[in-house]
Scaffold this motif. Sequence first.
Motif, PDB file in Angstrom:
ATOM      1  N   UNK A 175       0.759  -1.194   0.008  1.00  0.00           N
ATOM      2  CA  UNK A 175      -0.036  -0.008  -0.224  1.00  0.00           C
ATOM      3  C   UNK A 175       0.864   1.282  -0.082  1.00  0.00           C
ATOM      4  N   UNK A 176       2.005   1.346   0.998  1.00  0.00           N
ATOM      5  CA  UNK A 176       2.819   2.406   0.967  1.00  0.00           C
ATOM      6  C   UNK A 176       4.254   1.946   0.517  1.00  0.00           C
ATOM      7  N   UNK A 177       4.739   2.164  -0.615  1.00  0.00           N
ATOM      8  CA  UNK A 177       6.092   1.725  -0.758  1.00  0.00           C
ATOM      9  C   UNK A 177       6.990   2.743  -0.667  1.00  0.00           C
ATOM     10  N   UNK A 178       8.109   2.625  -0.134  1.00  0.00           N
ATOM     11  CA  UNK A 178       9.168   3.511   0.259  1.00  0.00           C
ATOM     12  C   UNK A 178      10.470   3.273  -0.523  1.00  0.00           C
ATOM     13  N   UNK A 179      10.259   2.559  -1.660  1.00  0.00           N
ATOM     14  CA  UNK A 179      11.351   2.376  -2.422  1.00  0.00           C
ATOM     15  C   UNK A 179      11.838   3.455  -3.282  1.00  0.00           C
ATOM     16  N   UNK A 180      12.821   3.734  -3.982  1.00  0.00           N
ATOM     17  CA  UNK A 180      13.070   4.658  -4.861  1.00  0.00           C
ATOM     18  C   UNK A 180      12.204   4.500  -6.246  1.00  0.00           C
ATOM     19  N   UNK A 181      12.135   3.411  -6.407  1.00  0.00           N
ATOM     20  CA  UNK A 181      11.270   3.214  -7.750  1.00  0.00           C
ATOM     21  C   UNK A 181       9.925   2.647  -7.649  1.00  0.00           C
ATOM     22  N   UNK A 182       9.219   3.116  -8.747  1.00  0.00           N
ATOM     23  CA  UNK A 182       7.550   3.034  -8.481  1.00  0.00           C
ATOM     24  C   UNK A 182       7.322   1.439  -8.794  1.00  0.00           C
ATOM     25  N   UNK A 183       6.366   0.978  -7.889  1.00  0.00           N
ATOM     26  CA  UNK A 183       6.012  -0.626  -8.113  1.00  0.00           C
ATOM     27  C   UNK A 183       4.588  -0.714  -8.337  1.00  0.00           C
ATOM     28  N   UNK A 184       4.212  -1.549  -8.862  1.00  0.00           N
ATOM     29  CA  UNK A 184       2.797  -1.888  -8.944  1.00  0.00           C
ATOM     30  C   UNK A 184       2.063  -1.954  -7.639  1.00  0.00           C
ATOM     31  N   UNK A 185       0.911  -1.075  -7.482  1.00  0.00           N
ATOM     32  CA  UNK A 185       0.283  -0.966  -6.092  1.00  0.00           C
ATOM     33  C   UNK A 185       0.704   0.174  -5.269  1.00  0.00           C
ATOM     34  N   UNK A 186       1.700   0.877  -5.713  1.00  0.00           N
ATOM     35  CA  UNK A 186       2.193   1.878  -4.986  1.00  0.00           C
ATOM     36  C   UNK A 186       1.211   3.208  -5.111  1.00  0.00           C
ATOM     37  N   UNK A 187       1.298   3.988  -4.131  1.00  0.00           N
ATOM     38  CA  UNK A 187       0.568   5.424  -4.225  1.00  0.00           C
ATOM     39  C   UNK A 187       1.580   6.288  -4.734  1.00  0.00           C
ATOM     40  N   UNK A 188       1.327   7.306  -5.835  1.00  0.00           N
ATOM     41  CA  UNK A 188       2.126   8.128  -6.359  1.00  0.00           C
ATOM     42  C   UNK A 188       1.348   9.536  -6.637  1.00  0.00           C
ATOM     43  N   UNK A 189       1.952  10.563  -6.216  1.00  0.00           N
ATOM     44  CA  UNK A 189       1.445  11.916  -6.483  1.00  0.00           C
ATOM     45  C   UNK A 189       1.918  12.429  -7.610  1.00  0.00           C
ATOM     46  N   UNK A 190       0.768  12.789  -8.686  1.00  0.00           N
ATOM     47  CA  UNK A 190       0.933  13.209 -10.024  1.00  0.00           C
ATOM     48  C   UNK A 190       1.063  14.545 -10.035  1.00  0.00           C
ATOM     49  N   UNK A 191       1.851  15.094 -10.593  1.00  0.00           N
ATOM     50  CA  UNK A 191       1.959  16.707 -10.570  1.00  0.00           C
ATOM     51  C   UNK A 191       1.756  16.897 -12.292  1.00  0.00           C
ATOM     52  N   UNK A 192       0.573  17.420 -12.583  1.00  0.00           N
ATOM     53  CA  UNK A 192       0.235  18.058 -13.622  1.00  0.00           C
ATOM     54  C   UNK A 192       0.610  19.285 -14.068  1.00  0.00           C
ATOM     55  N   UNK A 193       0.595  20.145 -13.205  1.00  0.00           N
ATOM     56  CA  UNK A 193       1.013  21.500 -13.312  1.00  0.00           C
ATOM     57  C   UNK A 193       1.392  21.879 -11.627  1.00  0.00           C
ATOM     58  N   UNK A 194       1.927  23.073 -11.648  1.00  0.00           N
ATOM     59  CA  UNK A 194       2.519  23.441 -10.177  1.00  0.00           C
ATOM     60  C   UNK A 194       1.290  23.470  -9.321  1.00  0.00           C
ATOM     61  N   UNK A 195      -0.018  23.888  -9.832  1.00  0.00           N
ATOM     62  CA  UNK A 195      -1.152  24.217  -8.856  1.00  0.00           C
ATOM     63  C   UNK A 195      -2.215  22.775  -8.976  1.00  0.00           C
TER      64      UNK A 195
END
Length: 186
Positions: A10-30
């Motif tokens: 549910x929460x991965x603290x690896x440096x690389x993204x894995x299947x099932x990770x939560x990622x913050x997607x930044x589309x624009x600065x706001x």
Amino acid sequence: MLPAIESTKKLSFECRISDGDLVIVCERHDNVKVVKVFESGSLHNRFGVFKQSDWIGKPFGSKVFSNKGGFIYLLAPTPVLWTLILSYSTQILYIAGISFVNIGSLTTSLARAIAPSRHVYIFDFHEQWAASARDIQGEGFSDEFSSLAASIFLYLPQPWLTIPSTGKVLKQDGVLCSFSPCIEQV
């Protein structure tokens, strides 16, 4: 009671993204949002379609491109970023404290600190959630947690109401931390 945040997939603290990770997607600065990554998933926005399978294996902070050439950044969930994406703010609104002592931010920080062998359980006082969650200030902690808590962090409008119950659930050498409101907030 809200569900436990476990430090597994549910929460991965690896440096690389894995299947099932939560990622913050930044589309624009706001414009930032949280996305759970699935091998078969995709993100559709005005910049195009982003296949999540392309995200897997990339390091957090990567810039990825859509089928139309648009791009987004894939960021690791941090307390500051959690604060930006939450739909409500905390009771204590001081700049120095808001990014850390926010229910999502604090919980994420605590989960990272005790990963991978322990769990964080959160009890929150939030009007919309009160109907489905236990009212810690009114009812106290459940007896099922008696003498089990290594530490308790209280961030409530009236934390003193929980003290009798808190004493019952803390282990013998347990630690209590309370963020108490100032007189203006009371």
